[in-house]
Motif scaffolding. Structure first.
Motif, PDB file in Angstrom:
ATOM      1  N   PHE A 136     -27.933 -55.696   1.491  1.00 10.59           N
ATOM      2  CA  PHE A 136     -29.199 -55.817   2.209  1.00 10.59           C
ATOM      3  C   PHE A 136     -30.307 -56.114   1.211  1.00 10.59           C
ATOM      4  O   PHE A 136     -30.187 -55.798   0.027  1.00 10.59           O
ATOM      5  CB  PHE A 136     -29.524 -54.509   2.944  1.00 10.59           C
ATOM      6  N   CYS A 137     -31.404 -56.682   1.708  1.00 12.26           N
ATOM      7  CA  CYS A 137     -32.568 -56.889   0.844  1.00 12.26           C
ATOM      8  C   CYS A 137     -33.307 -55.552   0.717  1.00 12.26           C
ATOM      9  O   CYS A 137     -33.040 -54.603   1.458  1.00 12.26           O
ATOM     10  CB  CYS A 137     -33.476 -57.969   1.424  1.00 12.26           C
ATOM     11  N   LYS A 138     -34.240 -55.489  -0.189  1.00 12.67           N
ATOM     12  CA  LYS A 138     -34.997 -54.254  -0.457  1.00 12.67           C
ATOM     13  C   LYS A 138     -35.689 -53.748   0.816  1.00 12.67           C
ATOM     14  O   LYS A 138     -35.640 -52.566   1.149  1.00 12.67           O
ATOM     15  CB  LYS A 138     -36.000 -54.546  -1.567  1.00 12.67           C
ATOM     16  N   LYS A 139     -36.324 -54.685   1.534  1.00 12.23           N
ATOM     17  CA  LYS A 139     -37.057 -54.306   2.742  1.00 12.23           C
ATOM     18  C   LYS A 139     -36.140 -53.639   3.761  1.00 12.23           C
ATOM     19  O   LYS A 139     -36.480 -52.612   4.350  1.00 12.23           O
ATOM     20  CB  LYS A 139     -37.693 -55.563   3.344  1.00 12.23           C
ATOM     21  N   HIS A 140     -34.962 -54.210   3.959  1.00 11.73           N
ATOM     22  CA  HIS A 140     -34.066 -53.675   4.984  1.00 11.73           C
ATOM     23  C   HIS A 140     -33.314 -52.438   4.530  1.00 11.73           C
ATOM     24  O   HIS A 140     -33.032 -51.554   5.337  1.00 11.73           O
ATOM     25  CB  HIS A 140     -33.146 -54.786   5.502  1.00 11.73           C
ATOM     26  N   PHE A 141     -33.003 -52.339   3.233  1.00 12.92           N
ATOM     27  CA  PHE A 141     -32.464 -51.070   2.721  1.00 12.92           C
ATOM     28  C   PHE A 141     -33.477 -49.955   2.968  1.00 12.92           C
ATOM     29  O   PHE A 141     -33.123 -48.860   3.416  1.00 12.92           O
ATOM     30  CB  PHE A 141     -32.196 -51.174   1.211  1.00 12.92           C
ATOM     31  N   SER A 171     -28.680 -62.041  -0.797  1.00 13.99           N
ATOM     32  CA  SER A 171     -28.157 -62.008   0.576  1.00 13.99           C
ATOM     33  C   SER A 171     -28.458 -60.680   1.248  1.00 13.99           C
ATOM     34  O   SER A 171     -28.603 -59.652   0.595  1.00 13.99           O
ATOM     35  CB  SER A 171     -26.649 -62.287   0.574  1.00 13.99           C
ATOM     36  N   CYS A 172     -28.587 -60.739   2.580  1.00 16.45           N
ATOM     37  CA  CYS A 172     -28.870 -59.531   3.350  1.00 16.45           C
ATOM     38  C   CYS A 172     -28.255 -59.684   4.738  1.00 16.45           C
ATOM     39  O   CYS A 172     -28.501 -60.687   5.424  1.00 16.45           O
ATOM     40  CB  CYS A 172     -30.379 -59.306   3.459  1.00 16.45           C
ATOM     41  N   TYR A 173     -27.449 -58.718   5.114  1.00 15.74           N
ATOM     42  CA  TYR A 173     -26.790 -58.767   6.426  1.00 15.74           C
ATOM     43  C   TYR A 173     -27.817 -58.855   7.550  1.00 15.74           C
ATOM     44  O   TYR A 173     -27.688 -59.665   8.466  1.00 15.74           O
ATOM     45  CB  TYR A 173     -25.911 -57.517   6.599  1.00 15.74           C
ATOM     46  N   ILE A 174     -28.885 -58.056   7.477  1.00 12.19           N
ATOM     47  CA  ILE A 174     -29.867 -58.028   8.576  1.00 12.19           C
ATOM     48  C   ILE A 174     -30.693 -59.318   8.598  1.00 12.19           C
ATOM     49  O   ILE A 174     -30.890 -59.913   9.657  1.00 12.19           O
ATOM     50  CB  ILE A 174     -30.765 -56.765   8.488  1.00 12.19           C
ATOM     51  N   CYS A 175     -31.145 -59.787   7.428  1.00 12.58           N
ATOM     52  CA  CYS A 175     -31.879 -61.069   7.382  1.00 12.58           C
ATOM     53  C   CYS A 175     -31.035 -62.185   7.998  1.00 12.58           C
ATOM     54  O   CYS A 175     -31.546 -62.999   8.771  1.00 12.58           O
ATOM     55  CB  CYS A 175     -32.226 -61.440   5.945  1.00 12.58           C
ATOM     56  N   ASP A 176     -29.745 -62.216   7.664  1.00 11.67           N
ATOM     57  CA  ASP A 176     -28.872 -63.275   8.191  1.00 11.67           C
ATOM     58  C   ASP A 176     -28.730 -63.188   9.709  1.00 11.67           C
ATOM     59  O   ASP A 176     -28.754 -64.213  10.391  1.00 11.67           O
ATOM     60  CB  ASP A 176     -27.482 -63.203   7.547  1.00 11.67           C
TER      61      ASP A 176
HETATM   62 ZN    ZN Z   1     -33.144 -58.398   4.768  1.00 10.15          ZN
END
Ligand code: ZN
Ligand code: ZN
Length: 227
Positions: A56-61, A111-116
């Motif tokens: 995940f990206c920092k924001k979503h973590f 890469s980020c699961y949520i962004c994707d």
């Molecule tokens: Zn993200």
């Protein structure tokens, strides 16, 4: 894994006019996916395989840690970190990582699961926007009366216009014009407002009303980076 975990209420989203409508959709999807990832998806092996790989990206973590259960976060991290340990670091401590491992680390960082998932659903959603625009006059008006499209979503919409057959030829020009207006006119008003804001620091304008230029810095940042 389900293709779409929700039906986005398109008329609710476009019923509002404050800010960028695609930012509103993404915010809604973000809330849903943060809850989903630390909730039901945590026990779904097929999703975990992907989250272990993508991370995940920092924001979503941060959002997951803030909003999700502590145990869910720990379990997600446990297998994710373990996969990094197994695959992306040299097993022999005297060696440097291989090119493939370095590439893997770089990929993981971006890469980020949520962004994707958000990106995937947003493109899917835009297809519905195109279809509604062709079918429903009221929706056309709602689309045109949005406050603005942020720069990144303007670019995404225009990219999708090119490849989506649900925007019928008869409405294509009208849609493109409306989309350009939502970005260009707002950008022009921002230029005016930021210019006025700067001029307000001239001693000649002391005591005068800032008017719509008052929050032009914040609004310019929202336009440039989304909200
Ligand atoms: Zn993200
Ligand atoms: Zn936006």
């Amino acid at each position: 894994m389900k293709e779409n975990i929700c039906n986005i209420p398109i008329h609710d989203i476009f019923g509002e006019t404050c800010g960028c409508p695609i930012c509103r959709i993404e915010k809604m999807l973000e809330d849903i996916y943060v809850e989903y990832t630390t909730g039901p998806a945590m026990m779904a092996p097929d999703v975990r395989i992907i989250t272990n790989k993508k991370g995940f990206c920092k924001k979503h973590f941060d959002l997951m840690a803030e909003k999700g259960p502590r145990l869910s976060n720990a379990l997600i991290l446990q297998t994710h970190l373990d996969e990094i340990k197994q695959n992306l670091l040299p097993q022999n401590s005297k060696k440097i990582p291989t090119t493939a491992q370095q590439k893997g680390i770089a990929q993981l960082m971006s890469s980020c699961y949520i962004c994707d998932r958000i990106e995937h659903d947003t493109v899917h959603f835009l297809s519905t926007v195109f279809a509604e625009f062709c079918e429903d006059e009221n929706f056309r008006k709602s689309y045109e009366s949005q406050e603005f499209l942020c720069l990144s979503h303007y670019s995404l919409v225009m990219k999708c216009v090119k490849n989506d057959s649900r925007l019928k030829k008869a409405y294509k020009k009208e849609f493109i014009t409306a989309t350009n207006n939502l970005c260009k006119k707002y950008l022009e008003s921002l230029v005016d407002d930021v210019t006025k804001f700067s001029k307000m620091y001239d001693y000649k304008n002391r005591g005068k009303d800032f008017g719509t230029s008052k929050d032009s810095i914040e609004r310019s940042i929202d336009f440039l980076c989304g909200k």
